[in-house]
Design a protein around this motif. Structure first.
Motif, PDB file in Angstrom:
ATOM      1  N   PHE A 268       6.459  -8.208  -1.562  1.00 12.74           N
ATOM      2  CA  PHE A 268       7.663  -7.980  -0.743  1.00 12.74           C
ATOM      3  C   PHE A 268       7.287  -8.121   0.716  1.00 12.74           C
ATOM      4  O   PHE A 268       6.109  -8.147   1.063  1.00 12.74           O
ATOM      5  CB  PHE A 268       8.254  -6.589  -0.998  1.00 12.74           C
ATOM      6  N   GLU A 269       8.292  -8.218   1.532  1.00 10.23           N
ATOM      7  CA  GLU A 269       8.067  -8.229   2.973  1.00 10.23           C
ATOM      8  C   GLU A 269       7.633  -6.828   3.400  1.00 10.23           C
ATOM      9  O   GLU A 269       8.247  -5.827   3.013  1.00 10.23           O
ATOM     10  CB  GLU A 269       9.391  -8.613   3.644  1.00 10.23           C
ATOM     11  N   GLN A 274       4.659  -0.489   8.159  1.00 11.42           N
ATOM     12  CA  GLN A 274       3.468  -0.862   7.384  1.00 11.42           C
ATOM     13  C   GLN A 274       2.606  -1.859   8.156  1.00 11.42           C
ATOM     14  O   GLN A 274       1.388  -1.725   8.224  1.00 11.42           O
ATOM     15  CB  GLN A 274       3.877  -1.461   6.027  1.00 11.42           C
ATOM     16  N   ASP A 298       6.114   9.432   4.350  1.00  5.36           N
ATOM     17  CA  ASP A 298       6.931  10.176   3.411  1.00  5.36           C
ATOM     18  C   ASP A 298       6.782   9.560   2.012  1.00  5.36           C
ATOM     19  O   ASP A 298       6.353   8.414   1.877  1.00  5.36           O
ATOM     20  CB  ASP A 298       8.390  10.107   3.869  1.00  5.36           C
ATOM     21  N   ARG A 606      13.400   5.348  -6.116  1.00  6.19           N
ATOM     22  CA  ARG A 606      12.382   4.328  -5.848  1.00  6.19           C
ATOM     23  C   ARG A 606      12.902   2.940  -6.193  1.00  6.19           C
ATOM     24  O   ARG A 606      12.270   1.962  -5.859  1.00  6.19           O
ATOM     25  CB  ARG A 606      11.114   4.624  -6.647  1.00  6.19           C
TER      26      ARG A 606
HETATM   27  P1  ADP Z   1       3.927   6.245  -1.408  1.00  4.50           P
HETATM   28  O1  ADP Z   1       3.882   6.087   0.063  1.00  4.50           O
HETATM   29  O2  ADP Z   1       4.776   7.403  -1.830  1.00  4.50           O
HETATM   30  O3  ADP Z   1       2.566   6.265  -2.045  1.00  4.50           O
HETATM   31  P2  ADP Z   1       4.163   3.805  -2.858  1.00  4.50           P
HETATM   32  O4  ADP Z   1       3.046   3.126  -2.213  1.00  4.50           O
HETATM   33  O5  ADP Z   1       3.974   4.319  -4.240  1.00  4.50           O
HETATM   34  O6  ADP Z   1       4.701   4.973  -1.945  1.00  4.50           O
HETATM   35  O7  ADP Z   1       5.418   2.833  -2.801  1.00  4.50           O
HETATM   36  C1  ADP Z   1       6.641   3.202  -3.372  1.00  4.50           C
HETATM   37  C2  ADP Z   1       7.335   2.001  -3.959  1.00  4.50           C
HETATM   38  O8  ADP Z   1       7.800   1.156  -2.915  1.00  4.50           O
HETATM   39  C3  ADP Z   1       6.439   1.161  -4.814  1.00  4.50           C
HETATM   40  O9  ADP Z   1       7.175   0.747  -5.946  1.00  4.50           O
HETATM   41  C4  ADP Z   1       6.099  -0.030  -3.939  1.00  4.50           C
HETATM   42  O10 ADP Z   1       5.836  -1.174  -4.679  1.00  4.50           O
HETATM   43  C5  ADP Z   1       7.365  -0.181  -3.119  1.00  4.50           C
HETATM   44  N1  ADP Z   1       7.174  -0.748  -1.782  1.00  4.50           N
HETATM   45  C6  ADP Z   1       6.182  -0.493  -0.910  1.00  4.50           C
HETATM   46  N2  ADP Z   1       6.333  -1.176   0.236  1.00  4.50           N
HETATM   47  C7  ADP Z   1       7.464  -1.900   0.107  1.00  4.50           C
HETATM   48  C8  ADP Z   1       8.160  -2.839   0.943  1.00  4.50           C
HETATM   49  N3  ADP Z   1       7.719  -3.137   2.160  1.00  4.50           N
HETATM   50  N4  ADP Z   1       9.284  -3.373   0.458  1.00  4.50           N
HETATM   51  C9  ADP Z   1       9.739  -3.061  -0.769  1.00  4.50           C
HETATM   52  N5  ADP Z   1       9.135  -2.216  -1.610  1.00  4.50           N
HETATM   53  C10 ADP Z   1       8.003  -1.646  -1.198  1.00  4.50           C
END
Ligand code: ADP
Ligand code: MG
Length: 720
Positions: A268-269, A274, A298, A606
């Motif tokens: 994903f973008e 990030q 969060d 999610r």
């Molecule tokens: P946490 O910060 O709670 O550890 P995760 O890394 O588990 O969060 O990410 C939560 C969900 O969001 C995952 O399914 C991940 O693939 C998705 N995700 C993370 N970054 C992005 C993004 N930039 N765009 C869309 N989905 C994303």
């Protein structure tokens, strides 16, 4: 100083053995010094008179001049209230009594000026003051009292045994008489003059016996400043020593792994947050200082992908990496999701947990030591002494609040014992320091700690924040439902399942009553199986007493969508990621803390669908649980929730901060005094950059005070 402040409190005039005993047991006051550092909780200002139209809804103790114009009785379920109408030239309010009605009616003179004193409440659109202290204005003007009355912390036992506020006041006076109010100065002359601070003696005097509002404010400022200044000084020195002494591996390259992933496999973008954080991490890794960074984001903000990209940079520089998670479930999940990418990129990855077999362990140990293994994922099993890396370059700790400081430092020691083959020039490291090179460390947490607090707790870490959720997320709708509405809640779950969604139902599991909790969980499970009968519905269950393999099996069934409902304890609190789950039911929600509720809620919302969090409780709720439930239904913002949590529990209790020890604050409040905290940090930095070893004559008082730091846990044991 004439009197030794370490003198046991028993020797102070007016104390004696019984009172000394109570002071020790109830307030931890052993010495003169402890007493002098017993700061008042609040002050009653008897210099100000308020007008009724100036009243604020802040429950403050205030005094007002006015007259009672009449009484009325208000019938209650039991008995009645006596209410008087009280007025001044700006408005009217109510005075309320629950008891002693006859005596009050007889003794109060109508239409005669009184001074009333007490707390005001706002109820039914009027201010009222229950059980006010009342004094005729005429008498009030004749009496003498000190302007600001300090109110000291107390306990029920102390007041029952006659150690009233007045008694504390008197012995405090005796202490000042005996010491002549002279105390050693602990700040430098230039700080005192630049910030126009009161002297130490002046501040202590005015905090206990304020001469005016203004002097009280200055006394509090000086003492709060001092408290925060020494904490910051400690943290900054720690950080400076760290940066100057501890070299890290400079990861100069961004190469094949990172670039291929970025170009071909990034699913994903990335959000702007990030991207920013990845840049910050890259800059750290590229410099030749060791990274020691906290990544806050969060739940659901996408920390894992950031961690993976840091891993790829390390691999591009031929270093090994490890990724530690607090639970087995979470390790498995990280392993599964990262495994996919690693396979495509041809990266060797393995998992080590408490339930890895001897054979698996042997294989892992071997491939770690010969350098074949590039990424090791696991629980705290990673910390075992038998786990040795050939050249660990980066260690990531997920959900840091579940680990202690001790574990972080254990990872430090897993750095490579020899100079790594590439990426570092020999002479950048004097040979004596070779064994000291620790891996870069990235700790991640979803417990949002307000920045000011983070600064004082994790002042030795650099901080990155992901303050943005991936696009398309819909905020979770949160409601509070009472147990008697359970059937409706179940119907709602059925409707969601009909739409193809899945649901979690979580039960508390708290150590003390583990047996009972277990029974609740199993009873709940049985009733859910009744209400959601097979074969139409399939229910998974996961709890702490199950074997790892069974947990994993159940978890996988849920992830694959073979079961629609997951009944669980808080083992699923952190990290679990099943985007299709859209309902989170939390049973006995009143028994969970705010941050735990927020973490649990983070398991849903999610995916792209609207998600729901349902907080179930019985009818009886404490004031605090109501605030928690109200906060959860009002907001999804982790930082706001953390702030309420901080107010409810005090910073010492916030997850992950207990071990830090620096938050044992006596007078400052990291929250309310964040401006002072910033000032303190500014001056601590300024002084250290001019005089890093505090050797100048000017900083002698500071050095002397600082030197005592290591000796005491509570900083007030040495700063007076
Ligand atoms: P946490 O910060 O709670 O550890 P995760 O890394 O588990 O969060 O990410 C939560 C969900 O969001 C995952 O399914 C991940 O693939 C998705 N995700 C993370 N970054 C992005 C993004 N930039 N765009 C869309 N989905 C994303
Ligand atoms: Mg996570």
């Amino acid at each position: 100083m004439n009197t030794n402040l370490q003198t046991p409190i028993d020797y102070l005039k007016g104390v004696g053995p019984n009172r000394a005993d109570l002071l020790r047991k109830e307030l931890g006051i052993h010495t003169y010094q402890d007493l002098i550092n017993l700061f008042p909780n609040r002050y009653i200002d008897r210099t100000q008179y308020y007008k009724i139209n100036q009243l604020q809804r802040n429950n403050a103790d205030i005094q007002i001049i006015g007259q009672v114009t009449g009484f009325k009785d208000i019938p209650q379920k039991q008995g009645k209230l006596l209410v008087a109408t009280f007025q001044d030239d700006t408005g009217t309010m109510d005075l309320v009594w629950f008891r002693g009605h006859k005596w009050i009616r007889d003794s109060i003179k109508l239409n005669t000026p009184y001074v009333i004193f007490g707390k005001t409440n706002w109820f039914n659109d009027v201010f009222n003051m229950p059980h006010p202290e009342m004094e005729l204005l005429e008498d009030h003007e004749k009496s003498l009292r000190s302007a600001m009355q300090p109110i000291y912390p107390s306990t029920e036992k102390l007041s029952n045994k006659g150690i009233t506020n007045r008694v504390v006041n008197t012995i405090m006076q005796n202490l000042f008489l005996e010491t002549k109010g002279q105390f050693v100065e602990t700040l430098s002359g230039s700080l005192i003059s630049e910030l126009k601070l009161l002297s130490k003696s002046g501040a202590l005097f005015n905090v206990h016996f304020p001469k005016s509002q203004e002097l009280l404010a200055r006394a509090q400022f000086r003492l709060k400043f001092e408290e925060l200044f020494y904490i910051q000084l400690q943290l900054i020195i720690k950080n400076l020593i760290h940066k100057s002494k501890i070299k890290g591996f400079p990861f100069t390259k961004v190469g094949h792994y990172f670039n291929t992933f970025f170009k071909e496999y990034l699913p994903f973008e990335l959000t702007n947050a990030q991207k920013r954080v990845i840049k910050e991490i890259r800059a750290d890794l590229g410099s030749n200082a060791q990274m020691n960074r906290l990544l806050q984001g969060d739940v659901g903000s996408g920390k894992t992908i950031v961690a993976l990209m840091a891993v790829l940079i390390a691999l591009d520089n031929d270093f090994q990496t490890c990724f530690m998670a607090p639970t087995e479930i979470l390790s498995v999940q990280h392993y599964n999701s990262l495994n996919e990418y690693c396979n495509r990129l041809n990266i060797s990855i393995k998992m080590l947990t408490g339930s890895s077999t001897t054979l698996e362990r042997r294989d892992i140990h071997e491939s770690l030591e010969n350098g074949d293994l590039q990424l090791l994922i696991g629980t705290h099993a990673l910390l075992e002494d038998t786990v040795k890396f050939k050249n660990l370059g980066l260690a990531i700790i997920d959900e840091q609040h579940r680990f202690g400081v001790a574990q972080r430092s254990k990872l430090w020691k897993k750095g490579p014992p020899i100079i790594p083959p590439k990426g570092m020039e020999k002479d950048s490291l004097p040979s004596g320091e070779i064994r000291e090179v620790p891996p870069h460390i990235l700790v991640m947490t979803a417990t949002p700690i307000p920045r000011t607090l983070a600064m004082s707790v994790y002042g030795d870490l650099d901080i990155s924040v992901i303050d943005e959720l991936p696009p398309g997320r819909r905020p979770v709708k949160t409601v509070h439902r009472y147990d008697r509405n359970r059937l409706k809640v179940f119907q709602f779950i059925r409707d969601e399942i009909k739409k193809g969604r899945q649901a979690y139902i979580v039960y508390p599991l708290i150590q003390e009553s583990e047996k009972m909790d277990y029974k609740d969980l199993m009873d709940g499970y049985a009733s859910i199986e009744r209400d959601f009968p097979k074969p139409k519905y399939q229910v998974s269950i996961v709890h702490g007493k199950m074997k790892a393999a069974d947990k994993d099996y159940e978890m996988q069934r849920f992830i694959k969508g073979e079961t629609q409902i997951m009944v669980a304890t808080t083992v699923i609190e952190v990290g679990v990621d099943v985007p299709n789950a859209s309902v989170m039911v939390i049973e006995s929600a009143e028994r969970f803390g705010l941050s735990q509720l927020h973490q649990l809620r983070g398991r849903v919302g999610r995916g792209a669908e609207q998600s729901y969090c349902i907080l179930m409780t019985g009818h009886k709720l404490t004031h605090e649980s109501r605030i928690r439930l109200e906060t959860m239904t009002r907001t999804n913002d982790g930082f706001e929730i953390a702030e309420v949590d901080l107010r409810l529990r005090g910073p010492g209790d916030i997850m992950g901060t207990q071990q830090s020890g620096v938050l044992n604050l006596k007078i400052a409040d990291v929250f309310k005094d964040k401006d002072i905290l910033q000032t303190a940090r500014y001056y601590a930095k300024k002084i250290l950059s001019a005089d890093p070893s505090l050797l100048s004559a000017e900083n002698k008082a500071i050095l002397n005070t600082y030197k005592q730091l290591g000796k005491y846990k509570n900083i007030w044991n040495y700063i007076s």
